[in-house]
Design a protein around this motif. Structure first.
Motif, PDB file in Angstrom:
ATOM      1  N   SER A  52       0.858  -1.177   0.000  1.00 31.55           N
ATOM      2  CA  SER A  52       0.000   0.000   0.000  1.00 31.55           C
ATOM      3  C   SER A  52       0.894   1.227   0.000  1.00 31.55           C
ATOM      4  CB  SER A  52      -0.890  -0.005   1.244  1.00 31.55           C
ATOM      5  OG  SER A  52      -1.660   1.164   1.286  1.00 31.55           O
ATOM      6  N   ARG A  53       0.725   2.076  -1.021  1.00 29.07           N
ATOM      7  CA  ARG A  53       1.561   3.267  -1.122  1.00 29.07           C
ATOM      8  C   ARG A  53       0.668   4.493  -1.124  1.00 29.07           C
ATOM      9  NH1 ARG A  53       4.460   3.213  -6.185  1.00 29.07           N
ATOM     10  NH2 ARG A  53       5.628   4.923  -5.307  1.00 29.07           N
ATOM     11  N   VAL A  54       1.155   5.553  -0.524  1.00 31.44           N
ATOM     12  CA  VAL A  54       0.419   6.807  -0.469  1.00 31.44           C
ATOM     13  C   VAL A  54       1.425   7.959  -0.504  1.00 31.44           C
ATOM     14  CG1 VAL A  54       0.311   6.866   2.067  1.00 31.44           C
ATOM     15  CG2 VAL A  54      -1.431   8.038   0.731  1.00 31.44           C
ATOM     16  N   SER A  55       1.040   9.042  -1.132  1.00 29.05           N
ATOM     17  CA  SER A  55       1.930  10.200  -1.224  1.00 29.05           C
ATOM     18  C   SER A  55       2.327  10.688   0.170  1.00 29.05           C
ATOM     19  CB  SER A  55       1.226  11.342  -1.970  1.00 29.05           C
ATOM     20  OG  SER A  55       1.946  12.540  -1.831  1.00 29.05           O
ATOM     21  N   PRO A  56       3.588  11.044   0.342  1.00 27.51           N
ATOM     22  CA  PRO A  56       4.016  11.598   1.626  1.00 27.51           C
ATOM     23  C   PRO A  56       3.411  12.989   1.879  1.00 27.51           C
ATOM     24  CG  PRO A  56       5.802  11.739   0.024  1.00 27.51           C
ATOM     25  CD  PRO A  56       4.695  10.939  -0.612  1.00 27.51           C
ATOM     26  N   ASP A  57       2.775  13.561   0.862  1.00 26.53           N
ATOM     27  CA  ASP A  57       2.198  14.897   0.958  1.00 26.53           C
ATOM     28  C   ASP A  57       0.679  14.868   1.226  1.00 26.53           C
ATOM     29  OD1 ASP A  57       2.531  17.647   0.939  1.00 26.53           O
ATOM     30  OD2 ASP A  57       2.428  17.829  -1.247  1.00 26.53           O
ATOM     31  N   LEU A  58       0.171  13.709   1.616  1.00 33.15           N
ATOM     32  CA  LEU A  58      -1.272  13.560   1.828  1.00 33.15           C
ATOM     33  C   LEU A  58      -1.819  14.519   2.879  1.00 33.15           C
ATOM     34  CD1 LEU A  58      -4.061  12.278   1.594  1.00 33.15           C
ATOM     35  CD2 LEU A  58      -3.247  10.423   3.086  1.00 33.15           C
ATOM     36  N   ALA A  59      -1.155  14.655   4.014  1.00 33.61           N
ATOM     37  CA  ALA A  59      -1.684  15.501   5.095  1.00 33.61           C
ATOM     38  C   ALA A  59      -1.882  16.939   4.617  1.00 33.61           C
ATOM     39  CB  ALA A  59      -0.775  15.454   6.317  1.00 33.61           C
ATOM     40  N   ARG A  60      -0.897  17.476   3.899  1.00 32.68           N
ATOM     41  CA  ARG A  60      -1.031  18.837   3.379  1.00 32.68           C
ATOM     42  C   ARG A  60      -2.159  18.917   2.365  1.00 32.68           C
ATOM     43  NH1 ARG A  60      -0.775  21.185  -1.051  1.00 32.68           N
ATOM     44  NH2 ARG A  60       0.067  19.323  -2.013  1.00 32.68           N
ATOM     45  N   ALA A  61      -2.215  17.949   1.456  1.00 29.78           N
ATOM     46  CA  ALA A  61      -3.265  17.949   0.429  1.00 29.78           C
ATOM     47  C   ALA A  61      -4.647  17.856   1.071  1.00 29.78           C
ATOM     48  CB  ALA A  61      -3.044  16.798  -0.543  1.00 29.78           C
ATOM     49  N   ARG A  62      -4.753  17.053   2.107  1.00 27.19           N
ATOM     50  CA  ARG A  62      -6.045  16.902   2.810  1.00 27.19           C
ATOM     51  C   ARG A  62      -6.478  18.241   3.421  1.00 27.19           C
ATOM     52  NH1 ARG A  62      -5.187  12.437   6.493  1.00 27.19           N
ATOM     53  NH2 ARG A  62      -5.780  10.994   4.852  1.00 27.19           N
TER      54      ARG A  62
END
Length: 159
Positions: A13-23
């Motif tokens: 399972s991979r997710v962008s390390p920038d998810l929190a900011r994007a959210r």
């Protein structure tokens, strides 16, 4: 999922390390384009988790690249939901909106509908630096997708 069924997915399972900011920031773009008019609409939109969807679709994307993915996901669902009401049963109205959205491919017209103006922004951002042949293929694919909404409205009218 029914109880007792084990689902094994053999991929990491991979997710962008920038998810929190994007959210945190993902409502800014649809608000800017008038696609989310109030706090109730914002809350409904947040339930779609579009930042996470984009971060999983594009796990190596960060910054502007991830923002483009998030904005595309937002647009897809807002556009689709627009046809859940009376417009979705009016092929002529749908054809008009599809034409307005597709005006982005010419680049010379200023789209009238907020969904079309938002799409023009997505088109400009996603085609930046792409070749003419890539743009032509992408525009043809988009036209086919958009025309599906006209077909769907016609089918709804026949029910």
């Amino acid at each position: 999922m029914p109880q007792g069924i084990k689902l094994d997915i053999p991929f990491e399972s991979r997710v962008s390390p920038d998810l929190a900011r994007a959210r945190r920031e993902h409502l800014a773009w649809p608000r800017l384009h008038g696609l989310i008019p109030d706090s109730a609409a914002s809350q409904r939109h947040l339930m779609g988790s579009y930042a996470e969807v984009a971060a999983r679709f594009h796990p190596s994307a960060t910054g502007d690249d991830l923002d483009l993915g998030v904005d595309q996901q937002s647009w897809f669902f807002l556009f689709d939901d627009f046809f859940d009401g009376p417009v979705g049963r009016d092929p002529k109205a749908v054809r008009g909106l599809v034409r307005d959205v597709a005006s982005a491919f010419r680049g010379s017209d200023v789209p009238q509908h907020p969904l079309a103006r938002a799409f023009a922004d997505l088109w400009a951002r996603s085609t930046m630096g792409m070749s003419g042949s890539w743009r032509a293929r992408a525009a043809a694919d988009w036209r086919a997708y958009l025309n599906g909404y006209v077909d769907e409205a016609s089918a709804r009218r026949q029910r």
